[in-house]
Design an enzyme around this catalytic site. Structure first.
Site, PDB file in Angstrom:
ATOM      1  N   HIS A  99       0.817  -1.218   0.000  1.00 12.85           N
ATOM      2  CA  HIS A  99       0.000   0.000   0.000  1.00 12.85           C
ATOM      3  C   HIS A  99       0.853   1.271   0.000  1.00 12.85           C
ATOM      4  O   HIS A  99       0.358   2.356  -0.298  1.00 12.85           O
ATOM      5  CB  HIS A  99      -0.990   0.010   1.184  1.00 12.85           C
ATOM      6  CG  HIS A  99      -0.372   0.309   2.519  1.00 12.85           C
ATOM      7  ND1 HIS A  99      -0.084  -0.655   3.455  1.00 12.85           N
ATOM      8  CD2 HIS A  99      -0.006   1.481   3.090  1.00 12.85           C
ATOM      9  CE1 HIS A  99       0.434  -0.096   4.533  1.00 12.85           C
ATOM     10  NE2 HIS A  99       0.492   1.211   4.337  1.00 12.85           N
ATOM     11  N   ASP A 129      -0.011  -7.472   1.296  1.00 14.52           N
ATOM     12  CA  ASP A 129       0.473  -6.120   1.557  1.00 14.52           C
ATOM     13  C   ASP A 129       1.993  -6.047   1.607  1.00 14.52           C
ATOM     14  O   ASP A 129       2.574  -5.430   2.500  1.00 14.52           O
ATOM     15  CB  ASP A 129      -0.120  -5.569   2.853  1.00 14.52           C
ATOM     16  CG  ASP A 129       0.014  -4.047   2.938  1.00 14.52           C
ATOM     17  OD1 ASP A 129       0.224  -3.408   1.882  1.00 14.52           O
ATOM     18  OD2 ASP A 129      -0.100  -3.496   4.056  1.00 14.52           O
ATOM     19  N   SER A 205       4.856   2.464   7.882  1.00 12.65           N
ATOM     20  CA  SER A 205       4.526   1.318   7.039  1.00 12.65           C
ATOM     21  C   SER A 205       5.695   0.926   6.148  1.00 12.65           C
ATOM     22  O   SER A 205       6.262   1.760   5.447  1.00 12.65           O
ATOM     23  CB  SER A 205       3.311   1.645   6.171  1.00 12.65           C
ATOM     24  OG  SER A 205       2.139   1.734   6.939  1.00 12.65           O
TER      25      SER A 205
END
Length: 439
Positions: A99, A129, A205
């Site tokens: 993402h 992901d 992230s």
């Protein structure tokens, strides 16, 4: 006139300065702990990832009468994103979240020494992901060691490094709060995560979660942006499986196990003698499948997969996606009052089964025609028949993926085979419309 400094005074000043420096170094050595050592060891391998993408602007502004009449082309606006990553190979291989780079037209990687490099995407997978990037450098780059997550202990110290909110080289620490965590958020099921109380915010992230040896034991992902004391990371063992698949093939190949699972109702659990609140029951096993070869039978209760509990049928299906073809996993099943461990090795989905999958689940038989898949037959009483699909209809897209040839149609169906529904874009004559079919 100033009084000259005596020789003894000069020696005293030098002695005091030497003592002060020695004392500072000694104090620093005393304060140096395992977290400091991890940060100094691994932070050179942690990178900042900036992305650029274009999206249609919701504000078109004022348009001329000619534009109003003919329809002005949508204005585009450039958007920027940010995240983190970690170099795991001196040749420039970087792991991050899917993402972080999804939809990006350009990816910029900023190294710890300040250099900015353009990155290419080797492969990415939205279901897990994860993404693998590659940057080019004339000299070897600092790299972190990808460790293992199978031996993690609840309560052990972990360190997260990343760029939350664009603040590069931010370090947080905490403990492992849980492993094998499965939960639902934003309509999606997330499974097999490491939970930690180390702060993980947007921008973290893709950065590493580290143990006290400096090994990468997880890749951080900021799922709950407003969470307090709850962070999640994709475990290293899963990262290694997906990374290998993405590096070799650019994507995660659809794998086939051959298990149809359903949720356990209290009544069904009692009938099977299962007295736990978790698990799923095997409703069918495809003949000749890896599950069949491993000895799994209809009526078995799926209790654990890869070392952690299976909460329900959806949990099993989602977690099975994390095991690509040829990546074996242990499956603990309950049968006739006892538990047994079976080793299952998924394989690539046999192409010859695609036609059967389409016919059995959707009730359709198709063939390629004019850049789409033409419906050749509709099985009476099928879900396709119930919504009114007819021979001659053209299927242009499956789950928003173009299906101009059989290979893309097969790939789209394989990606959706574990879902509960599939979205089709159907063309009949001059008209196009979407239909959703149970799957």
């Amino acid at each position: 006139m100033k009084k000259p400094v005596s020789r003894w005074g000069v020696l005293l000043v030098v002695a005091l300065a030497f003592t002060s420096g020695t004392s500072a170094r000694a104090d620093q050595a005393r304060r140096r702990n395992e977290i400091v050592e991890v940060v100094q060891k691994v932070s050179p391998a942690v990178v900042f990832i900036g992305t650029e993408s274009e999206a249609e602007s919701p504000f078109r502004g004022r348009r001329s009468p000619m534009e109003e009449f003919f329809g002005a082309p949508p204005q585009r606006q450039r958007q920027q994103g940010l995240g983190s990553g970690v170099i795991v190979d001196p040749n420039g291989i970087i792991i991050t979240n899917d993402h972080v780079i999804r939809g990006a037209s350009a990816i910029h990687v900023v190294l710890a020494d300040g250099r900015e490099l353009e990155a290419d995407v080797i492969g990415s997978d939205a279901n897990n992901d994860l993404a693998v990037l590659k940057v080019s450098s004339k000299q070897a780059l600092p790299a972190a060691k990808l460790g293992t997550s199978s031996d993690l202990m609840i309560g052990e110290t972990v360190v997260a490094i990343g760029s939350p909110f664009g603040l590069s080289k931010t370090v947080t620490s905490g403990v492992v709060s849980a492993t094998g965590r499965t939960f639902k958020a934003d309509g999606r099921t997330y499974n097999d995560f490491i939970q930690t109380d180390a702060a993980i915010n947007p921008g973290n992230s893709g950065g590493p979660l580290l143990n006290v040896d400096g090994d990468v034991i997880g890749i951080n992902t900021a799922i709950f942006a407003s969470a307090q004391g709850i962070g999640f990371a994709i475990p290293a063992d899963k990262v290694r499986r997906i990374m290998d698949e993405l590096t070799r093939f650019g994507k995660v190949r659809p794998a086939w196990v051959g298990i149809e699972a359903q949720d356990l109702s209290p009544r069904l659990a009692r009938q099977l003698g299962w007295d736990r609140t978790y698990g799923a029951v095997v409703s069918d096993v495809e003949p000749g499948s890896p599950a069949d070869q491993a000895g799994i039978r209809r009526g078995d209760v799926l209790a654990e997969m890869g070392g952690s509990r299976i909460s329900d049928a959806e949990d099993y299906v989602t977690r099975a996606r994390g095991y690509p073809a040829r990546a074996a996993f242990p499956l603990i099943v309950f049968r006739e009052g006892g538990q047994r461990t079976l080793q299952v090795t998924p394989v690539e989905f046999p192409p010859q089964l695609i036609e059967a999958l389409t016919w059995n689940r959707l009730g359709l038989r198709v063939k390629p025609v004019r850049g789409a898949m033409s419906v050749q037959a509709v099985r009476p009483g099928s879900v396709a028949d119930e919504v009114g699909l007819e021979p001659g209809d053209l299927i242009a897209r499956v789950n928003n993926q173009s299906v101009a040839e059989p290979a893309s149609f097969q790939e789209a169906l394989l990606s959706a085979r574990s879902a509960r529904s599939v979205l089709l874009l159907v063309q009949r004559g001059r008209y196009r419309y979407h239909v959703t079919l149970p799957f």
